[in-house]
Design a protein around this motif. Structure first.
Motif, PDB file in Angstrom:
ATOM      1  N   ARG A 175       0.830  -1.205   0.000  1.00 32.46           N
ATOM      2  CA  ARG A 175       0.000   0.000   0.000  1.00 32.46           C
ATOM      3  C   ARG A 175       0.867   1.259   0.000  1.00 32.46           C
ATOM      4  O   ARG A 175       1.928   1.292   0.631  1.00 32.46           O
ATOM      5  CB  ARG A 175      -0.934   0.016   1.221  1.00 32.46           C
ATOM      6  N   HIS A 176       0.381   2.266  -0.715  1.00 30.05           N
ATOM      7  CA  HIS A 176       1.089   3.534  -0.825  1.00 30.05           C
ATOM      8  C   HIS A 176       0.150   4.673  -0.425  1.00 30.05           C
ATOM      9  O   HIS A 176      -1.075   4.570  -0.602  1.00 30.05           O
ATOM     10  CB  HIS A 176       1.562   3.746  -2.268  1.00 30.05           C
ATOM     11  N   ASN A 177       0.726   5.734   0.081  1.00 32.13           N
ATOM     12  CA  ASN A 177      -0.062   6.904   0.470  1.00 32.13           C
ATOM     13  C   ASN A 177      -0.341   7.751  -0.769  1.00 32.13           C
ATOM     14  O   ASN A 177       0.558   8.375  -1.318  1.00 32.13           O
ATOM     15  CB  ASN A 177       0.696   7.716   1.519  1.00 32.13           C
ATOM     16  N   VAL A 178      -1.584   7.766  -1.204  1.00 30.58           N
ATOM     17  CA  VAL A 178      -1.989   8.548  -2.379  1.00 30.58           C
ATOM     18  C   VAL A 178      -3.056   9.546  -1.951  1.00 30.58           C
ATOM     19  O   VAL A 178      -4.185   9.168  -1.627  1.00 30.58           O
ATOM     20  CB  VAL A 178      -2.535   7.638  -3.504  1.00 30.58           C
ATOM     21  N   ALA A 179      -2.686  10.801  -1.884  1.00 30.70           N
ATOM     22  CA  ALA A 179      -3.601  11.863  -1.463  1.00 30.70           C
ATOM     23  C   ALA A 179      -4.242  11.531  -0.122  1.00 30.70           C
ATOM     24  O   ALA A 179      -5.446  11.711   0.076  1.00 30.70           O
ATOM     25  CB  ALA A 179      -4.654  12.115  -2.531  1.00 30.70           C
ATOM     26  N   GLY A 180      -3.431  11.026   0.794  1.00 32.89           N
ATOM     27  CA  GLY A 180      -3.899  10.742   2.145  1.00 32.89           C
ATOM     28  C   GLY A 180      -4.583   9.402   2.332  1.00 32.89           C
ATOM     29  O   GLY A 180      -5.044   9.085   3.425  1.00 32.89           O
ATOM     30  N   GLU A 181      -4.631   8.588   1.283  1.00 37.30           N
ATOM     31  CA  GLU A 181      -5.296   7.280   1.346  1.00 37.30           C
ATOM     32  C   GLU A 181      -4.286   6.175   1.093  1.00 37.30           C
ATOM     33  O   GLU A 181      -3.529   6.222   0.132  1.00 37.30           O
ATOM     34  CB  GLU A 181      -6.415   7.226   0.306  1.00 37.30           C
ATOM     35  N   GLN A 182      -4.281   5.161   1.967  1.00 39.58           N
ATOM     36  CA  GLN A 182      -3.403   4.016   1.789  1.00 39.58           C
ATOM     37  C   GLN A 182      -4.042   3.055   0.785  1.00 39.58           C
ATOM     38  O   GLN A 182      -5.130   2.534   1.013  1.00 39.58           O
ATOM     39  CB  GLN A 182      -3.182   3.306   3.130  1.00 39.58           C
ATOM     40  N   ILE A 183      -3.345   2.808  -0.327  1.00 38.67           N
ATOM     41  CA  ILE A 183      -3.969   2.075  -1.421  1.00 38.67           C
ATOM     42  C   ILE A 183      -2.916   1.321  -2.234  1.00 38.67           C
ATOM     43  O   ILE A 183      -1.774   1.767  -2.359  1.00 38.67           O
ATOM     44  CB  ILE A 183      -4.751   3.069  -2.323  1.00 38.67           C
ATOM     45  N   THR A 184      -3.289   0.145  -2.753  1.00 32.73           N
ATOM     46  CA  THR A 184      -2.374  -0.622  -3.599  1.00 32.73           C
ATOM     47  C   THR A 184      -2.421  -0.076  -5.026  1.00 32.73           C
ATOM     48  O   THR A 184      -3.341   0.667  -5.397  1.00 32.73           O
ATOM     49  CB  THR A 184      -2.766  -2.111  -3.643  1.00 32.73           C
ATOM     50  N   LEU A 185      -1.460  -0.483  -5.835  1.00 33.93           N
ATOM     51  CA  LEU A 185      -1.449  -0.061  -7.231  1.00 33.93           C
ATOM     52  C   LEU A 185      -2.679  -0.584  -7.974  1.00 33.93           C
ATOM     53  O   LEU A 185      -3.285   0.128  -8.778  1.00 33.93           O
ATOM     54  CB  LEU A 185      -0.168  -0.534  -7.916  1.00 33.93           C
ATOM     55  N   ASN A 186      -3.044  -1.834  -7.719  1.00 28.25           N
ATOM     56  CA  ASN A 186      -4.227  -2.380  -8.376  1.00 28.25           C
ATOM     57  C   ASN A 186      -5.476  -1.583  -8.019  1.00 28.25           C
ATOM     58  O   ASN A 186      -6.303  -1.278  -8.885  1.00 28.25           O
ATOM     59  CB  ASN A 186      -4.433  -3.851  -7.978  1.00 28.25           C
ATOM     60  N   ALA A 187      -5.621  -1.243  -6.747  1.00 26.39           N
ATOM     61  CA  ALA A 187      -6.791  -0.481  -6.309  1.00 26.39           C
ATOM     62  C   ALA A 187      -6.766   0.922  -6.890  1.00 26.39           C
ATOM     63  O   ALA A 187      -7.807   1.481  -7.247  1.00 26.39           O
ATOM     64  CB  ALA A 187      -6.837  -0.431  -4.787  1.00 26.39           C
ATOM     65  N   LEU A 188      -5.583   1.503  -6.991  1.00 30.20           N
ATOM     66  CA  LEU A 188      -5.453   2.833  -7.580  1.00 30.20           C
ATOM     67  C   LEU A 188      -5.914   2.808  -9.038  1.00 30.20           C
ATOM     68  O   LEU A 188      -6.669   3.685  -9.482  1.00 30.20           O
ATOM     69  CB  LEU A 188      -3.997   3.297  -7.488  1.00 30.20           C
ATOM     70  N   GLU A 189      -5.483   1.808  -9.773  1.00 31.86           N
ATOM     71  CA  GLU A 189      -5.868   1.690 -11.177  1.00 31.86           C
ATOM     72  C   GLU A 189      -7.377   1.478 -11.336  1.00 31.86           C
ATOM     73  O   GLU A 189      -8.031   2.150 -12.146  1.00 31.86           O
ATOM     74  CB  GLU A 189      -5.122   0.523 -11.827  1.00 31.86           C
ATOM     75  N   ILE A 190      -7.905   0.544 -10.553  1.00 29.36           N
ATOM     76  CA  ILE A 190      -9.310   0.161 -10.736  1.00 29.36           C
ATOM     77  C   ILE A 190     -10.284   1.148 -10.086  1.00 29.36           C
ATOM     78  O   ILE A 190     -11.223   1.630 -10.731  1.00 29.36           O
ATOM     79  CB  ILE A 190      -9.541  -1.258 -10.183  1.00 29.36           C
ATOM     80  N   LYS A 191     -10.044   1.480  -8.806  1.00 26.23           N
ATOM     81  CA  LYS A 191     -11.017   2.285  -8.066  1.00 26.23           C
ATOM     82  C   LYS A 191     -10.944   3.781  -8.368  1.00 26.23           C
ATOM     83  O   LYS A 191     -11.945   4.491  -8.214  1.00 26.23           O
ATOM     84  CB  LYS A 191     -10.846   2.045  -6.566  1.00 26.23           C
ATOM     85  N   LYS A 192      -9.767   4.257  -8.755  1.00 29.59           N
ATOM     86  CA  LYS A 192      -9.620   5.692  -8.998  1.00 29.59           C
ATOM     87  C   LYS A 192      -9.699   6.069 -10.479  1.00 29.59           C
ATOM     88  O   LYS A 192      -9.932   7.233 -10.808  1.00 29.59           O
ATOM     89  CB  LYS A 192      -8.292   6.191  -8.426  1.00 29.59           C
ATOM     90  N   LEU A 193      -9.504   5.086 -11.370  1.00 28.93           N
ATOM     91  CA  LEU A 193      -9.503   5.405 -12.799  1.00 28.93           C
ATOM     92  C   LEU A 193     -10.498   4.571 -13.602  1.00 28.93           C
ATOM     93  O   LEU A 193     -11.434   5.100 -14.194  1.00 28.93           O
ATOM     94  CB  LEU A 193      -8.083   5.238 -13.363  1.00 28.93           C
ATOM     95  N   LEU A 194     -10.328   3.250 -13.625  1.00 30.12           N
ATOM     96  CA  LEU A 194     -11.151   2.415 -14.501  1.00 30.12           C
ATOM     97  C   LEU A 194     -12.630   2.418 -14.113  1.00 30.12           C
ATOM     98  O   LEU A 194     -13.510   2.587 -14.969  1.00 30.12           O
ATOM     99  CB  LEU A 194     -10.614   0.986 -14.510  1.00 30.12           C
ATOM    100  N   GLN A 195     -12.929   2.235 -12.848  1.00 32.71           N
ATOM    101  CA  GLN A 195     -14.334   2.182 -12.429  1.00 32.71           C
ATOM    102  C   GLN A 195     -15.039   3.538 -12.515  1.00 32.71           C
ATOM    103  O   GLN A 195     -16.151   3.619 -13.051  1.00 32.71           O
ATOM    104  CB  GLN A 195     -14.448   1.600 -11.018  1.00 32.71           C
ATOM    105  N   PRO A 196     -14.437   4.613 -12.027  1.00 37.44           N
ATOM    106  CA  PRO A 196     -15.146   5.894 -12.070  1.00 37.44           C
ATOM    107  C   PRO A 196     -15.373   6.418 -13.485  1.00 37.44           C
ATOM    108  O   PRO A 196     -16.408   7.014 -13.762  1.00 37.44           O
ATOM    109  CB  PRO A 196     -14.234   6.842 -11.285  1.00 37.44           C
ATOM    110  N   TYR A 197     -14.409   6.209 -14.380  1.00 38.11           N
ATOM    111  CA  TYR A 197     -14.467   6.850 -15.691  1.00 38.11           C
ATOM    112  C   TYR A 197     -14.817   5.903 -16.839  1.00 38.11           C
ATOM    113  O   TYR A 197     -15.069   6.365 -17.955  1.00 38.11           O
ATOM    114  CB  TYR A 197     -13.137   7.550 -15.979  1.00 38.11           C
ATOM    115  N   LYS A 198     -14.818   4.586 -16.573  1.00 39.77           N
ATOM    116  CA  LYS A 198     -15.187   3.600 -17.600  1.00 39.77           C
ATOM    117  C   LYS A 198     -14.434   3.858 -18.910  1.00 39.77           C
ATOM    118  O   LYS A 198     -15.008   3.863 -19.990  1.00 39.77           O
ATOM    119  CB  LYS A 198     -16.694   3.648 -17.870  1.00 39.77           C
ATOM    120  N   ASP A 199     -13.140   4.050 -18.795  1.00 42.14           N
ATOM    121  CA  ASP A 199     -12.327   4.433 -19.958  1.00 42.14           C
ATOM    122  C   ASP A 199     -11.143   3.482 -20.086  1.00 42.14           C
ATOM    123  O   ASP A 199     -10.190   3.546 -19.302  1.00 42.14           O
ATOM    124  CB  ASP A 199     -11.834   5.872 -19.787  1.00 42.14           C
TER     125      ASP A 199
END
Length: 237
Positions: A110-134
Protein backbone atom coordinates in the motif's frame (compact mmCIF):
# COMPACT_ATOMS: atom_id res chain seq x y z
CA UNK A 1 -17.05 42.30 8.60
CA UNK A 2 -13.26 42.61 8.54
CA UNK A 3 -12.91 39.18 10.17
CA UNK A 4 -15.13 37.64 7.49
CA UNK A 5 -13.05 39.25 4.72
CA UNK A 6 -9.84 38.00 6.31
CA UNK A 7 -11.32 34.49 6.60
CA UNK A 8 -12.40 34.46 2.94
CA UNK A 9 -8.97 35.72 1.89
CA UNK A 10 -7.26 33.02 3.97
CA UNK A 11 -9.40 30.30 2.37
CA UNK A 12 -8.62 31.66 -1.10
CA UNK A 13 -4.88 31.72 -0.33
CA UNK A 14 -5.01 28.17 1.01
CA UNK A 15 -6.84 26.93 -2.09
CA UNK A 16 -4.35 28.69 -4.37
CA UNK A 17 -1.49 27.14 -2.42
CA UNK A 18 -2.94 23.66 -2.92
CA UNK A 19 -3.42 24.34 -6.63
CA UNK A 20 0.17 25.52 -6.95
CA UNK A 21 1.40 22.38 -5.16
CA UNK A 22 -0.46 20.12 -7.59
CA UNK A 23 0.89 22.04 -10.58
CA UNK A 24 4.34 21.88 -9.05
CA UNK A 25 4.06 18.09 -8.68
CA UNK A 26 3.01 17.75 -12.33
CA UNK A 27 5.88 19.94 -13.52
CA UNK A 28 8.43 18.05 -11.43
CA UNK A 29 7.05 14.69 -12.58
CA UNK A 30 7.31 15.89 -16.17
CA UNK A 31 10.97 16.81 -15.71
CA UNK A 32 11.60 13.46 -14.01
CA UNK A 33 10.05 11.40 -16.83
CA UNK A 34 11.88 13.43 -19.49
CA UNK A 35 15.16 12.81 -17.69
CA UNK A 36 14.84 9.08 -17.07
CA UNK A 37 12.39 7.61 -19.63
CA UNK A 38 13.23 7.05 -23.31
CA UNK A 39 11.50 4.88 -25.92
CA UNK A 40 9.34 3.28 -23.24
CA UNK A 41 12.34 2.19 -21.16
CA UNK A 42 13.38 3.52 -17.75
CA UNK A 43 16.91 4.22 -16.52
CA UNK A 44 16.41 2.57 -13.13
CA UNK A 45 20.13 2.37 -12.48
CA UNK A 46 20.55 6.13 -12.95
CA UNK A 47 17.52 6.87 -10.77
CA UNK A 48 19.03 4.66 -8.06
CA UNK A 49 22.10 6.90 -8.09
CA UNK A 50 19.82 9.93 -7.58
CA UNK A 51 17.20 8.23 -5.43
CA UNK A 52 16.26 11.42 -3.58
CA UNK A 53 14.61 12.75 -6.76
CA UNK A 54 12.00 10.02 -7.01
CA UNK A 55 11.71 9.82 -3.22
CA UNK A 56 10.66 13.48 -3.05
CA UNK A 57 8.08 12.96 -5.82
CA UNK A 58 6.75 9.88 -4.05
CA UNK A 59 6.32 11.87 -0.84
CA UNK A 60 4.37 14.60 -2.63
CA UNK A 61 1.86 12.03 -3.86
CA UNK A 62 0.86 11.28 -0.29
CA UNK A 63 0.46 14.91 0.76
CA UNK A 64 -1.59 15.96 -2.29
CA UNK A 65 -5.06 17.36 -1.56
CA UNK A 66 -7.68 16.54 -4.18
CA UNK A 67 -10.59 18.24 -2.44
CA UNK A 68 -12.52 20.32 -4.93
CA UNK A 69 -10.43 19.17 -7.86
CA UNK A 70 -11.92 18.72 -11.33
CA UNK A 71 -12.23 15.31 -12.95
CA UNK A 72 -9.46 16.22 -15.38
CA UNK A 73 -7.14 17.20 -12.52
CA UNK A 74 -7.84 13.91 -10.76
CA UNK A 75 -7.27 11.84 -13.90
CA UNK A 76 -3.91 13.48 -14.59
CA UNK A 77 -2.82 13.27 -10.96
CA UNK A 78 -3.69 9.59 -10.55
CA UNK A 79 -1.94 8.60 -13.79
CA UNK A 80 1.23 10.48 -12.84
CA UNK A 81 1.06 9.19 -9.28
CA UNK A 82 0.71 5.59 -10.45
CA UNK A 83 3.69 5.86 -12.79
CA UNK A 84 5.91 7.53 -10.18
CA UNK A 85 4.98 4.90 -7.59
CA UNK A 86 5.85 2.03 -9.94
CA UNK A 87 9.25 3.53 -10.72
CA UNK A 88 9.89 4.40 -7.07
CA UNK A 89 9.10 0.87 -5.87
CA UNK A 90 11.28 -0.74 -8.53
CA UNK A 91 14.21 1.54 -7.74
CA UNK A 92 13.76 1.06 -3.98
CA UNK A 93 14.36 -2.68 -4.50
CA UNK A 94 16.72 -2.43 -7.47
CA UNK A 95 18.39 -4.43 -8.92
CA UNK A 96 15.39 -6.51 -9.98
CA UNK A 97 14.90 -8.68 -13.04
CA UNK A 98 11.14 -8.16 -12.91
CA UNK A 99 8.61 -6.27 -10.79
CA UNK A 100 7.08 -9.69 -10.07
CA UNK A 101 10.23 -10.53 -8.09
CA UNK A 102 8.94 -8.18 -5.40
CA UNK A 103 6.07 -9.91 -3.61
CA UNK A 104 2.78 -8.03 -3.69
CA UNK A 105 4.13 -5.31 -5.98
CA UNK A 106 0.71 -4.56 -7.48
CA UNK A 107 -1.82 -6.11 -5.13
CA UNK A 108 -0.49 -6.06 -1.56
CA UNK A 109 1.90 -3.14 -0.99
CA UNK A 110 0.00 0.00 0.00
CA UNK A 111 1.09 3.53 -0.83
CA UNK A 112 -0.06 6.90 0.47
CA UNK A 113 -1.99 8.55 -2.38
CA UNK A 114 -3.60 11.86 -1.46
CA UNK A 115 -3.90 10.74 2.14
CA UNK A 116 -5.30 7.28 1.35
CA UNK A 117 -3.40 4.02 1.79
CA UNK A 118 -3.97 2.08 -1.42
CA UNK A 119 -2.37 -0.62 -3.60
CA UNK A 120 -1.45 -0.06 -7.23
CA UNK A 121 -4.23 -2.38 -8.38
CA UNK A 122 -6.79 -0.48 -6.31
CA UNK A 123 -5.45 2.83 -7.58
CA UNK A 124 -5.87 1.69 -11.18
CA UNK A 125 -9.31 0.16 -10.74
CA UNK A 126 -11.02 2.29 -8.07
CA UNK A 127 -9.62 5.69 -9.00
CA UNK A 128 -9.50 5.41 -12.80
CA UNK A 129 -11.15 2.42 -14.50
CA UNK A 130 -14.33 2.18 -12.43
CA UNK A 131 -15.15 5.89 -12.07
CA UNK A 132 -14.47 6.85 -15.69
CA UNK A 133 -15.19 3.60 -17.60
CA UNK A 134 -12.33 4.43 -19.96
CA UNK A 135 -10.15 1.58 -21.25
CA UNK A 136 -7.57 4.04 -22.59
CA UNK A 137 -6.06 4.11 -19.10
CA UNK A 138 -4.56 0.70 -19.82
CA UNK A 139 -2.19 2.35 -22.30
CA UNK A 140 -0.75 5.05 -20.05
CA UNK A 141 -0.01 3.25 -16.79
CA UNK A 142 3.46 1.88 -16.06
CA UNK A 143 3.93 -1.79 -15.22
CA UNK A 144 7.75 -1.84 -15.29
CA UNK A 145 7.77 -4.72 -17.81
CA UNK A 146 8.85 -5.07 -21.42
CA UNK A 147 5.35 -6.11 -22.55
CA UNK A 148 3.73 -3.05 -20.99
CA UNK A 149 2.49 -0.40 -23.46
CA UNK A 150 5.35 2.05 -24.11
CA UNK A 151 5.72 4.43 -21.16
CA UNK A 152 5.53 8.14 -22.02
CA UNK A 153 8.44 10.42 -21.15
CA UNK A 154 6.16 13.21 -19.94
CA UNK A 155 3.58 13.87 -17.25
CA UNK A 156 -0.14 14.04 -17.97
CA UNK A 157 -1.79 17.42 -17.49
CA UNK A 158 -5.42 18.36 -16.73
CA UNK A 159 -5.53 20.55 -19.84
CA UNK A 160 -4.41 17.77 -22.21
CA UNK A 161 -5.13 14.48 -20.46
CA UNK A 162 -7.91 13.32 -22.81
CA UNK A 163 -5.84 14.09 -25.90
CA UNK A 164 -2.81 12.43 -24.30
CA UNK A 165 -4.86 9.30 -23.51
CA UNK A 166 -5.94 9.02 -27.14
CA UNK A 167 -2.44 9.66 -28.50
CA UNK A 168 -0.82 7.00 -26.30
CA UNK A 169 -3.57 4.49 -27.08
CA UNK A 170 -3.11 5.01 -30.81
CA UNK A 171 0.65 4.72 -30.43
CA UNK A 172 0.40 1.32 -28.76
CA UNK A 173 -2.30 -0.09 -31.03
CA UNK A 174 -0.42 0.89 -34.20
CA UNK A 175 2.90 -0.52 -32.93
CA UNK A 176 3.62 -3.67 -34.95
CA UNK A 177 5.83 -5.04 -32.21
CA UNK A 178 3.16 -4.57 -29.53
CA UNK A 179 0.02 -5.56 -31.44
CA UNK A 180 0.90 -8.35 -33.87
CA UNK A 181 -1.07 -8.93 -37.06
CA UNK A 182 -0.60 -12.01 -39.29
CA UNK A 183 -2.57 -11.46 -42.56
CA UNK A 184 -1.56 -14.84 -44.02
CA UNK A 185 -3.09 -16.56 -40.99
CA UNK A 186 -5.93 -14.05 -40.65
CA UNK A 187 -4.98 -13.68 -37.02
CA UNK A 188 -4.33 -10.92 -34.50
CA UNK A 189 -2.11 -11.59 -31.48
CA UNK A 190 -2.90 -9.18 -28.69
CA UNK A 191 -1.35 -8.26 -25.37
CA UNK A 192 -2.61 -10.23 -22.37
CA UNK A 193 -4.00 -6.91 -21.16
CA UNK A 194 -6.93 -7.48 -23.53
CA UNK A 195 -7.48 -10.89 -21.96
CA UNK A 196 -7.07 -9.85 -18.31
CA UNK A 197 -9.36 -6.82 -18.72
CA UNK A 198 -11.61 -8.18 -21.47
CA UNK A 199 -14.68 -6.61 -19.89
CA UNK A 200 -13.22 -3.12 -20.30
CA UNK A 201 -13.02 -3.68 -24.06
CA UNK A 202 -16.50 -5.08 -24.66
CA UNK A 203 -16.26 -8.64 -23.37
CA UNK A 204 -15.69 -10.86 -26.43
CA UNK A 205 -13.28 -11.20 -29.37
CA UNK A 206 -15.43 -9.29 -31.84
CA UNK A 207 -15.80 -6.45 -29.35
CA UNK A 208 -12.02 -6.42 -28.81
CA UNK A 209 -11.35 -5.96 -32.52
CA UNK A 210 -14.04 -3.29 -32.81
CA UNK A 211 -12.57 -1.36 -29.89
CA UNK A 212 -9.01 -1.65 -31.20
CA UNK A 213 -10.07 -0.49 -34.67
CA UNK A 214 -11.28 2.80 -33.19
CA UNK A 215 -7.60 3.71 -32.77
CA UNK A 216 -5.86 1.86 -35.60
CA UNK A 217 -4.87 3.34 -38.93
CA UNK A 218 -5.05 -0.06 -40.64
CA UNK A 219 -8.20 -1.80 -39.42
CA UNK A 220 -8.20 -5.44 -38.36
CA UNK A 221 -10.81 -7.42 -40.36
CA UNK A 222 -13.68 -8.64 -38.19
CA UNK A 223 -13.11 -12.16 -39.56
CA UNK A 224 -9.64 -12.46 -37.99
CA UNK A 225 -9.17 -14.82 -35.06
CA UNK A 226 -7.77 -13.43 -31.82
CA UNK A 227 -4.95 -14.81 -29.69
CA UNK A 228 -2.87 -13.48 -26.80
CA UNK A 229 0.92 -13.64 -26.73
CA UNK A 230 2.87 -14.38 -23.55
CA UNK A 231 3.52 -11.36 -21.35
CA UNK A 232 7.21 -10.54 -20.89
CA UNK A 233 7.59 -9.43 -17.26
CA UNK A 234 11.33 -8.67 -17.59
CA UNK A 235 12.15 -5.16 -16.39
CA UNK A 236 11.76 -2.44 -19.03
CA UNK A 237 15.22 -0.95 -18.58
Amino acid sequence: MRQIIVLIFSIAVAFTSRATDLKSFTAEADQFFKKYVADGSVSYKQIKLNFHEVEILYGKIGSANLTGRSEQEKKAFYINAYNVIVIYWVVKHYPLKSPMDNSGFFDKVRHNVAGEQITLNALEIKKLLQPYKDARFHFVLACAAKSCPPLANFAYTPENVDQQLTTRTRLALNDKAWLKIYPSQKKAELSKIFDWYKGDFGGDEKALISWINLYRSEKIPATYTVGFYDYNWNLNE
